[in-house]
Write a protein that holds these residues in place. Structure first.
Motif, mmCIF file in Angstrom:
data_model
loop_
_atom_site.group_PDB
_atom_site.id
_atom_site.type_symbol
_atom_site.label_atom_id
_atom_site.label_comp_id
_atom_site.label_asym_id
_atom_site.label_seq_id
_atom_site.Cartn_x
_atom_site.Cartn_y
_atom_site.Cartn_z
ATOM 1 N N MET A 1 0.763 -1.232 -0.079
ATOM 2 C CA MET A 1 -0.106 0.030 0.230
ATOM 3 C C MET A 1 0.972 1.291 0.063
ATOM 4 O O MET A 1 1.728 1.454 0.697
ATOM 5 N N LYS A 2 0.545 2.191 -1.077
ATOM 6 C CA LYS A 2 1.275 3.543 -0.934
ATOM 7 C C LYS A 2 0.690 4.398 0.073
ATOM 8 O O LYS A 2 -0.466 4.297 0.301
ATOM 9 N N ILE A 3 1.698 5.233 0.600
ATOM 10 C CA ILE A 3 1.122 6.222 1.668
ATOM 11 C C ILE A 3 1.649 7.669 1.275
ATOM 12 O O ILE A 3 2.786 7.525 0.801
ATOM 13 N N MET A 4 0.583 8.502 1.480
ATOM 14 C CA MET A 4 0.951 9.740 0.917
ATOM 15 C C MET A 4 1.411 9.954 -0.358
ATOM 16 O O MET A 4 2.556 10.358 -0.689
ATOM 17 N N ILE A 5 0.333 10.078 -1.097
ATOM 18 C CA ILE A 5 0.644 9.994 -2.650
ATOM 19 C C ILE A 5 0.142 11.386 -3.140
ATOM 20 O O ILE A 5 -0.958 12.010 -2.333
ATOM 21 N N GLU A 6 0.256 11.781 -4.257
ATOM 22 C CA GLU A 6 -0.136 13.043 -5.169
ATOM 23 C C GLU A 6 -1.392 12.705 -5.656
ATOM 24 O O GLU A 6 -1.865 11.374 -6.002
ATOM 25 N N LEU A 7 -2.069 13.708 -5.796
ATOM 26 C CA LEU A 7 -3.577 13.414 -6.411
ATOM 27 C C LEU A 7 -3.544 12.966 -7.618
ATOM 28 O O LEU A 7 -4.464 11.984 -7.884
ATOM 29 N N GLU A 8 -2.729 13.464 -8.402
ATOM 30 C CA GLU A 8 -2.678 13.010 -9.965
ATOM 31 C C GLU A 8 -2.345 11.351 -9.905
ATOM 32 O O GLU A 8 -2.946 10.407 -10.653
ATOM 33 N N GLU A 9 -1.349 10.884 -9.123
ATOM 34 C CA GLU A 9 -1.228 9.593 -9.047
ATOM 35 C C GLU A 9 -2.143 8.622 -8.487
ATOM 36 O O GLU A 9 -2.416 7.620 -8.933
ATOM 37 N N ALA A 10 -2.962 9.295 -7.767
ATOM 38 C CA ALA A 10 -4.207 8.325 -6.983
ATOM 39 C C ALA A 10 -5.179 8.420 -8.126
ATOM 40 O O ALA A 10 -5.600 7.216 -8.365
ATOM 41 N N LYS A 11 -5.465 9.330 -8.808
ATOM 42 C CA LYS A 11 -6.211 9.235 -9.931
ATOM 43 C C LYS A 11 -5.901 8.522 -10.948
ATOM 44 O O LYS A 11 -6.888 7.426 -11.503
ATOM 45 N N GLU A 12 -4.611 8.234 -11.306
ATOM 46 C CA GLU A 12 -4.144 7.376 -12.416
ATOM 47 C C GLU A 12 -4.328 5.984 -11.940
ATOM 48 O O GLU A 12 -4.944 5.122 -12.670
ATOM 49 N N LEU A 13 -4.043 5.916 -10.631
ATOM 50 C CA LEU A 13 -4.042 4.526 -10.204
ATOM 51 C C LEU A 13 -5.456 3.745 -9.944
ATOM 52 O O LEU A 13 -5.706 2.635 -10.543
ATOM 53 N N ALA A 260 -10.668 -1.960 8.291
ATOM 54 C CA ALA A 260 -12.090 -2.808 7.880
ATOM 55 C C ALA A 260 -12.112 -3.283 6.572
ATOM 56 O O ALA A 260 -12.437 -4.294 6.315
ATOM 57 N N LEU A 261 -11.615 -2.204 5.758
ATOM 58 C CA LEU A 261 -11.514 -2.550 4.309
ATOM 59 C C LEU A 261 -10.487 -3.753 3.976
ATOM 60 O O LEU A 261 -10.797 -4.420 3.205
ATOM 61 N N ALA A 262 -9.656 -3.885 4.886
ATOM 62 C CA ALA A 262 -8.538 -4.681 4.339
ATOM 63 C C ALA A 262 -9.247 -6.181 4.752
ATOM 64 O O ALA A 262 -9.052 -7.128 4.066
ATOM 65 N N GLU A 267 -7.861 -5.123 -1.536
ATOM 66 C CA GLU A 267 -6.341 -4.788 -1.700
ATOM 67 C C GLU A 267 -6.280 -3.281 -1.490
ATOM 68 O O GLU A 267 -6.874 -2.583 -2.139
ATOM 69 N N MET A 268 -5.647 -2.928 -0.443
ATOM 70 C CA MET A 268 -5.578 -1.420 -0.317
ATOM 71 C C MET A 268 -4.419 -0.657 -1.229
ATOM 72 O O MET A 268 -3.211 -1.205 -1.415
ATOM 73 N N LEU A 269 -4.849 0.344 -1.994
ATOM 74 C CA LEU A 269 -4.051 0.719 -3.058
ATOM 75 C C LEU A 269 -3.059 1.899 -2.610
ATOM 76 O O LEU A 269 -2.059 2.139 -2.837
ATOM 77 N N GLN A 285 -9.494 -2.096 -3.336
ATOM 78 C CA GLN A 285 -10.241 -2.852 -4.292
ATOM 79 C C GLN A 285 -10.526 -4.170 -4.011
ATOM 80 O O GLN A 285 -9.604 -4.940 -3.629
ATOM 81 N N LYS A 286 -11.396 -4.660 -4.271
ATOM 82 C CA LYS A 286 -12.105 -5.967 -3.906
ATOM 83 C C LYS A 286 -12.808 -6.490 -5.296
ATOM 84 O O LYS A 286 -13.837 -6.047 -5.547
ATOM 85 N N GLY A 287 -11.945 -7.323 -6.182
ATOM 86 C CA GLY A 287 -12.512 -7.640 -7.160
ATOM 87 C C GLY A 287 -12.895 -6.560 -8.334
ATOM 88 O O GLY A 287 -11.864 -5.699 -8.377
ATOM 89 N N LYS A 288 -13.662 -6.293 -8.600
ATOM 90 C CA LYS A 288 -14.087 -5.127 -9.516
ATOM 91 C C LYS A 288 -14.514 -3.920 -8.914
ATOM 92 O O LYS A 288 -14.664 -2.859 -9.492
ATOM 93 N N GLN A 289 -14.633 -3.929 -7.698
ATOM 94 C CA GLN A 289 -15.400 -2.765 -6.850
ATOM 95 C C GLN A 289 -14.032 -2.029 -6.058
ATOM 96 O O GLN A 289 -13.232 -2.449 -5.511
#
Length: 404
Positions: A1-13, A260-262, A267-269, A285-289
Motif C-alpha cells: 500500500m502506498k502512503i501519502m501520494i499526489e492527487l494525480e497519481e491517485a487518480k491514475e491508479l 476494516a476494508l482490508a 487490496e489497499m491501493l 479494491q475488492k474484485g471489480k469494486q
C-alpha cells in the motif's frame, strides 16, 4: 500500500483499475441524463423529403422569368400532406411551411411577394431556381452518426433521437454506490440531539452529489466505530459497483476504516493524499469494486469527492473521459495560512473585466460545511507556496454545478 501520494497519481491508479458498467435499453422518455452505450446512427434522412421553409407558392422557375409572373394555382399543400400533382411551367401550388415540395417545382416564393385573385397568382418578385427549398437530408443523411458512445444525453439530444424516430436507446446502467457514514458520535436527523453527539450530514451531502452524478445510491446512514458493525455494513453493500465511506479515516484509535476494508477483502491501493483538506483518504479494491474511505469532516469529504471520486464515477458510468480542466484565476482575497502540503481552497467565481476572480469563502476549515455553499471553484495552491495574496494568479477548477 502506498502512503501519502499526489492527487494525480491517485487518480491514475484508480482509473486504471476500473471499467464502465454494463448497458441496457431504455425508452427515450427515461433516457435524460443517461450515457450512450453505443454510437447512434440515423435510419432516415432529416428532413425526409425536400420541404418548404415558409408559406408561399411552389412553381417551376426559369433563369429569366418575366416580372411580374402570372401563374395558375393548381393545388394546395398543407404541412403533413403530400401532392403527386406535377407542377408544369406556368403553374403553382399553394404551399405551407414544412410541406413537401411537389414534383416539378424547383422554388418557393414568399406569400408576401404575391397577389392571389381567384386561381391566378401574380408573383411580384420572382425567385431563382432552388430558392427557398430545404433539401432532403439537409441536416442528417441516412446512415449518419448522430451521437457517439459516451455522450451524456441532454434535452436537445433526446429531441434529436425522437426526430429520427427512435423510441429506445442503449445506455450504460446507472452505477450502484453504497454509502456509509461511520462514527459512534453520529445521530440521524429528526432526533433530539444527545450530549457529545452531532447530526449526520455526510449521508445527505454525498447522496445528493451521487444522485447528481447519475448514480443509484444505497445509504447506510450511521455505522458505529466497531469492527464488527463496520464489516456487517460493508457486507450489506457488497453488490454495489462502488463503496464510499466517510469517517474513521485518520490515525486515531477509533479510525478503523482502512483496517476494516482490508478485513473485508480489499487490496489497499493507498492511504493519505498529499493535499488539504482530505489528507486521510484511502482506496481499496475488492474484485471489480473500488472502496473509497473519505474524511468524516464534511467539507473535506466533499472536496475529495470532487477531486478523486467524481472522475471515477464518470468512467464507470461510461462518460467520455477528459482531464479536469484547470484555468488561471485572479485572487480577489488572500489566505494567510502557510504549510508544506498542497491545498485546495473553496471560492466563489466573480467575473470582472473579462477575468475570473476567486473570492475565497471566509472559513476554509475541513469541517465547515457552509464553506461549500456558494462556492464555484477549487483553487489549487501548490505545496510550500506561502501566503496567498490578493491579485495573485493561481490555477483553479470548477466545482460541479449542484447549486442554484
Amino acid at each position: 500500500m502506498k502512503i501519502m501520494i499526489e492527487l494525480e497519481e491517485a487518480k491514475e491508479l484508480v482509473l486504471s483499475r476500473i471499467q464502465p458498467v454494463g448497458t441496457e435499453w431504455v425508452a427515450i422518455t427515461d433516457a435524460y441524463q443517461r450515457v450512450l452505450g453505443q454510437d447512434v446512427l440515423s435510419q432516415i434522412a432529416m428532413p425526409p423529403f425536400a420541404r418548404s421553409p415558409l408559406d408561399g407558392y411552389a412553381y417551376r422557375a426559369g433563369e429569366s422569368d418575366s416580372q411580374p409572373l402570372q401563374l395558375k394555382v393548381v393545388s394546395e399543400i398543407p404541412a403533413g400532406t403530400f401532392s403527386d400533382r406535377e407542377i408544369l411551367t406556368g403553374e403553382a401550388a399553394k404551399i405551407f411551411t414544412g410541406a413537401p415540395i411537389p414534383p416539378g417545382a424547383n422554388c418557393v416564393v414568399r406569400m408576401e411577394d404575391t397577389e392571389l385573385v381567384s386561381d391566378q397568382v401574380t408573383v411580384i418578385r420572382p425567385v431563382l431556381p432552388n430558392s427557398n427549398m430545404v433539401p432532403k437530408g439537409e441536416e442528417i443523411k441516412e446512415g449518419d452518426t448522430l451521437l457517439r458512445q459516451g455522450f451524456y444525453l441532454t434535452p436537445p439530444a433526446l429531441g434529436l433521437l425522437a426526430a429520427v424516430g427512435l423510441d429506445q436507446v442503449n445506455v450504460y446502467r446507472r452505477p450502484r454506490v453504497g454509502l456509509l457514514s461511520t462514527g459512534s458520535e453520529l445521530m440521524d436527523v429528526g432526533q433530539s440531539l444527545l450530549p457529545a453527539k452531532i447530526y449526520n450530514s455526510n449521508s445527505y451531502t454525498l447522496r445528493g452529489m451521487l444522485q447528481e452524478a447519475g448514480c443509484e445510491v444505497l445509504t447506510i446512514p450511521i455505522v458505529s466505530d466497531q469492527m464488527e458493525d463496520t464489516l456487517k455494513a460493508l457486507a450489506r453493500v457488497s453488490e454495489a459497483d462502488l463503496i464510499i465511506t466517510t469517517g474513521g479515516a485518520s490515525v486515531g484509535d477509533y479510525d478503523i476504516m482502512r483496517h476494516a476494508l482490508a478485513e473485508f477483502g480489499c487490496e489497499m491501493l493507498f492511504w493519505k493524499l498529499d493535499l488539504k483538506p482530505g489528507t486521510p483518504a484511502s482506496v481499496g479494491q475488492k474484485g471489480k469494486q473500488l472502496c473509497f474511505s473519505l474524511s468524516g469532516n464534511p467539507a473535506a469529504a466533499m472536496v475529495t469527492f470532487e477531486l478523486l471520486v467524481r472522475p471515477v464515477l464518470r468512467k464507470i458510468a461510461g462518460r467520455s473521459i477528459h482531464e479536469e480542466e484547470q484555468f488561471l484565476v485572479k485572487m480577489a482575497s488572500g489566505f494567510g495560512k502557510t504549510g508544506r502540503q498542497r491545498r485546495f481552497l473553496r471560492a466563489q467565481a466573480v467575473f470582472k473585466n473579462g477575468e475570473i476572480w476567486a473570492d475565497l469563502t471566509p472559513a476554509q476549515g475541513s469541517g465547515i460545511l457552509r464553506s461549500m455553499i456558494g462556492s464555484h471553484l477549487l483553487v489549487d495552491v501548490p505545496a510550500n507556496h506561502g501566503s496567498v495574496e490578493p491579485g495573485e494568479l493561481l490555477m483553479a477548477s470548477w466545482i460541479a454545478n449542484w447549486e442554484s
